[in-house]
Design a protein around this motif. Structure first.
Motif, PDB file in Angstrom:
ATOM      1  N   ASN A  67       0.823  -1.206   0.000  1.00 53.88           N
ATOM      2  CA  ASN A  67       0.000   0.000   0.000  1.00 53.88           C
ATOM      3  C   ASN A  67       0.864   1.266   0.000  1.00 53.88           C
ATOM      4  O   ASN A  67       0.586   2.259   0.682  1.00 53.88           O
ATOM      5  CB  ASN A  67      -0.942   0.016   1.205  1.00 53.88           C
ATOM      6  CG  ASN A  67      -2.087   0.994   1.006  1.00 53.88           C
ATOM      7  OD1 ASN A  67      -2.359   1.431  -0.114  1.00 53.88           O
ATOM      8  ND2 ASN A  67      -2.762   1.357   2.096  1.00 53.88           N
ATOM      9  N   SER A  68       1.907   1.233  -0.816  1.00 50.84           N
ATOM     10  CA  SER A  68       2.840   2.355  -0.904  1.00 50.84           C
ATOM     11  C   SER A  68       2.727   3.098  -2.228  1.00 50.84           C
ATOM     12  O   SER A  68       3.637   3.851  -2.584  1.00 50.84           O
ATOM     13  CB  SER A  68       4.289   1.843  -0.735  1.00 50.84           C
ATOM     14  OG  SER A  68       4.621   0.916  -1.757  1.00 50.84           O
ATOM     15  N   HIS A  69       1.648   2.876  -2.963  1.00 48.82           N
ATOM     16  CA  HIS A  69       1.515   3.520  -4.269  1.00 48.82           C
ATOM     17  C   HIS A  69       1.027   4.951  -4.170  1.00 48.82           C
ATOM     18  O   HIS A  69       1.072   5.701  -5.140  1.00 48.82           O
ATOM     19  CB  HIS A  69       0.540   2.735  -5.151  1.00 48.82           C
ATOM     20  CG  HIS A  69      -0.700   2.306  -4.458  1.00 48.82           C
ATOM     21  ND1 HIS A  69      -1.677   3.194  -4.041  1.00 48.82           N
ATOM     22  CD2 HIS A  69      -1.132   1.077  -4.070  1.00 48.82           C
ATOM     23  CE1 HIS A  69      -2.644   2.540  -3.460  1.00 48.82           C
ATOM     24  NE2 HIS A  69      -2.358   1.245  -3.455  1.00 48.82           N
ATOM     25  N   GLY A  70       0.533   5.358  -3.005  1.00 51.98           N
ATOM     26  CA  GLY A  70       0.091   6.732  -2.826  1.00 51.98           C
ATOM     27  C   GLY A  70      -1.330   6.945  -3.327  1.00 51.98           C
ATOM     28  O   GLY A  70      -2.125   6.020  -3.465  1.00 51.98           O
ATOM     29  N   ARG A  71      -1.638   8.195  -3.630  1.00 47.79           N
ATOM     30  CA  ARG A  71      -2.981   8.570  -4.059  1.00 47.79           C
ATOM     31  C   ARG A  71      -3.231   8.062  -5.472  1.00 47.79           C
ATOM     32  O   ARG A  71      -2.401   8.233  -6.363  1.00 47.79           O
ATOM     33  CB  ARG A  71      -3.142  10.086  -3.998  1.00 47.79           C
ATOM     34  CG  ARG A  71      -4.563  10.583  -4.189  1.00 47.79           C
ATOM     35  CD  ARG A  71      -4.573  12.112  -4.168  1.00 47.79           C
ATOM     36  NE  ARG A  71      -5.923  12.642  -4.282  1.00 47.79           N
ATOM     37  CZ  ARG A  71      -6.710  12.923  -3.264  1.00 47.79           C
ATOM     38  NH1 ARG A  71      -6.290  12.699  -2.026  1.00 47.79           N
ATOM     39  NH2 ARG A  71      -7.927  13.428  -3.433  1.00 47.79           N
ATOM     40  N   LEU A  72      -4.401   7.463  -5.676  1.00 47.70           N
ATOM     41  CA  LEU A  72      -4.762   6.905  -6.978  1.00 47.70           C
ATOM     42  C   LEU A  72      -5.782   7.804  -7.669  1.00 47.70           C
ATOM     43  O   LEU A  72      -6.559   8.499  -7.022  1.00 47.70           O
ATOM     44  CB  LEU A  72      -5.353   5.502  -6.824  1.00 47.70           C
ATOM     45  CG  LEU A  72      -4.455   4.433  -6.216  1.00 47.70           C
ATOM     46  CD1 LEU A  72      -5.226   3.132  -6.035  1.00 47.70           C
ATOM     47  CD2 LEU A  72      -3.232   4.189  -7.080  1.00 47.70           C
ATOM     48  N   PHE A  73      -5.759   7.783  -8.994  1.00 50.71           N
ATOM     49  CA  PHE A  73      -6.786   8.445  -9.790  1.00 50.71           C
ATOM     50  C   PHE A  73      -7.279   7.456 -10.838  1.00 50.71           C
ATOM     51  O   PHE A  73      -6.605   6.474 -11.171  1.00 50.71           O
ATOM     52  CB  PHE A  73      -6.251   9.722 -10.452  1.00 50.71           C
ATOM     53  CG  PHE A  73      -5.230   9.455 -11.522  1.00 50.71           C
ATOM     54  CD1 PHE A  73      -5.602   9.290 -12.840  1.00 50.71           C
ATOM     55  CD2 PHE A  73      -3.893   9.373 -11.199  1.00 50.71           C
ATOM     56  CE1 PHE A  73      -4.673   9.044 -13.830  1.00 50.71           C
ATOM     57  CE2 PHE A  73      -2.941   9.139 -12.174  1.00 50.71           C
ATOM     58  CZ  PHE A  73      -3.335   8.964 -13.497  1.00 50.71           C
ATOM     59  N   ALA A  74      -8.460   7.710 -11.355  1.00 44.66           N
ATOM     60  CA  ALA A  74      -9.066   6.807 -12.334  1.00 44.66           C
ATOM     61  C   ALA A  74      -9.811   7.619 -13.381  1.00 44.66           C
ATOM     62  O   ALA A  74     -10.249   8.741 -13.126  1.00 44.66           O
ATOM     63  CB  ALA A  74     -10.018   5.822 -11.659  1.00 44.66           C
ATOM     64  N   VAL A 126     -11.244  11.114 -12.032  1.00 43.99           N
ATOM     65  CA  VAL A 126     -11.683  11.307 -10.650  1.00 43.99           C
ATOM     66  C   VAL A 126     -10.624  10.773  -9.700  1.00 43.99           C
ATOM     67  O   VAL A 126      -9.789   9.938 -10.059  1.00 43.99           O
ATOM     68  CB  VAL A 126     -13.028  10.584 -10.388  1.00 43.99           C
ATOM     69  CG1 VAL A 126     -14.124  11.179 -11.249  1.00 43.99           C
ATOM     70  CG2 VAL A 126     -12.911   9.090 -10.646  1.00 43.99           C
ATOM     71  N   THR A 127     -10.681  11.270  -8.488  1.00 48.23           N
ATOM     72  CA  THR A 127      -9.858  10.770  -7.387  1.00 48.23           C
ATOM     73  C   THR A 127     -10.654  10.918  -6.098  1.00 48.23           C
ATOM     74  O   THR A 127     -11.808  11.375  -6.101  1.00 48.23           O
ATOM     75  CB  THR A 127      -8.530  11.539  -7.305  1.00 48.23           C
ATOM     76  OG1 THR A 127      -7.698  10.949  -6.306  1.00 48.23           O
ATOM     77  CG2 THR A 127      -8.763  12.995  -6.966  1.00 48.23           C
ATOM     78  N   ASP A 128     -10.090  10.515  -4.990  1.00 48.35           N
ATOM     79  CA  ASP A 128     -10.819  10.533  -3.719  1.00 48.35           C
ATOM     80  C   ASP A 128     -11.257  11.960  -3.366  1.00 48.35           C
ATOM     81  O   ASP A 128     -10.458  12.905  -3.392  1.00 48.35           O
ATOM     82  CB  ASP A 128      -9.946   9.983  -2.594  1.00 48.35           C
ATOM     83  CG  ASP A 128      -9.637   8.515  -2.807  1.00 48.35           C
ATOM     84  OD1 ASP A 128     -10.291   7.896  -3.659  1.00 48.35           O
ATOM     85  OD2 ASP A 128      -8.714   7.982  -2.138  1.00 48.35           O
ATOM     86  N   GLY A 159      -4.260   5.116 -12.337  1.00 48.43           N
ATOM     87  CA  GLY A 159      -2.853   5.506 -12.255  1.00 48.43           C
ATOM     88  C   GLY A 159      -2.468   5.958 -10.867  1.00 48.43           C
ATOM     89  O   GLY A 159      -3.309   6.307 -10.036  1.00 48.43           O
ATOM     90  N   SER A 160      -1.156   5.961 -10.647  1.00 48.39           N
ATOM     91  CA  SER A 160      -0.593   6.419  -9.383  1.00 48.39           C
ATOM     92  C   SER A 160       0.678   7.207  -9.696  1.00 48.39           C
ATOM     93  O   SER A 160       0.911   7.616 -10.829  1.00 48.39           O
ATOM     94  CB  SER A 160      -0.292   5.233  -8.457  1.00 48.39           C
ATOM     95  OG  SER A 160       0.792   4.477  -8.965  1.00 48.39           O
TER      96      SER A 160
END
Length: 231
Positions: free
Chosen positions: A103-110, A121-123, A150-151
């Protein structure tokens, strides 16, 4: 170059014979004309010799270039790159899976396809969806059509969609309302025709709850059913 030097030396050796000179040292007109003709003849011979030498040199260079062109090209043996590409692919997948497990990939977007449009979008994002939908305020929905995720270090591309068991994007309906009033004015010149209409469209506002990975890249579930499939 040597040919030019020899011609110049020959021209420098040309001298006026004493029989062409008068007692007072002046060149006889008839003798001078003969001398001029002799010099012009020598110059013409020199020019012809230079032209023939230059032409022969050009033909020789052209022949050598043609021979080099007509020679068979050297064949280069390329190594099989399939094994190397396979090794690089496995190494990349291993690094991505390690980041997912730790769980070290950081913030994700899609990038999702929702209501006929593609959105990045992202969180915590808020998106407005136009149209009438059967959902109510407070409902949690899941975006099934995820095109890309992506990350910071990697990007997963769907062909055309990512697997539902790999990516999960959830959103909550926070508002359902109508847009501002739009005025539609119609007029026809010299026809005594004028109409004014007002229009308001339905829209919903969604808040993205999470964009997360739920599985490894190269691992599929042993049993796959129709749950979560898009038809």
């Amino acid at each position: 170059m040597a040919l030019m030097r020899s011609l110049l030396s020959k021209l420098s050796l040309i001298q006026i014979s004493p029989k062409y000179l008068r007692p007072n040292g002046i060149v006889n007109s008839i003798s001078s004309s003969r001398y001029i003709l002799q010099v012009e003849t020598t110059e013409k011979c020199a020019i012809r010799t230079l032209r023939s030498a230059a032409f022969n040199n050009y033909e020789g260079v052209k022949l050598n270039a043609a021979q080099q062109t007509s020679a068979e090209p050297q064949q280069e043996v390329l190594e099989n790159q399939h094994d190397l590409e396979l090794a690089v692919t496995k190494e990349t997948i291993t690094k991505v899976n390690n980041q997912i497990e730790e769980n070290s990939h950081g913030r994700l977007f899609a990038v999702i396809h929702f209501a006929g449009k593609q959105r990045r979008v992202t969180d915590g994002d808020l998106i407005m969806v136009e149209g009438t939908h059967p959902t109510n305020v407070g409902d949690v929905i899941r975006a099934e059509k995820v095109l890309l995720l992506g990350s910071r270090d990697f990007t997963l591309l769907g062909r055309p969609l990512l697997r539902p068991d790999l990516v999960r994007v959830e959103a909550t309906v926070v508002e359902k309302s109508l847009t501002h009033t739009k005025t539609i004015f119609r007029n026809r010149r010299r026809k005594n025709y004028m109409r004014i209409n007002f229009c308001r469209n339905h829209f919903s506002i969604l808040r993205i709850n999470c964009v997360r990975l739920e599985g490894l890249v190269d691992q599929r579930p042993e049993v796959e059913g129709v749950e979560g499939r898009i038809f």
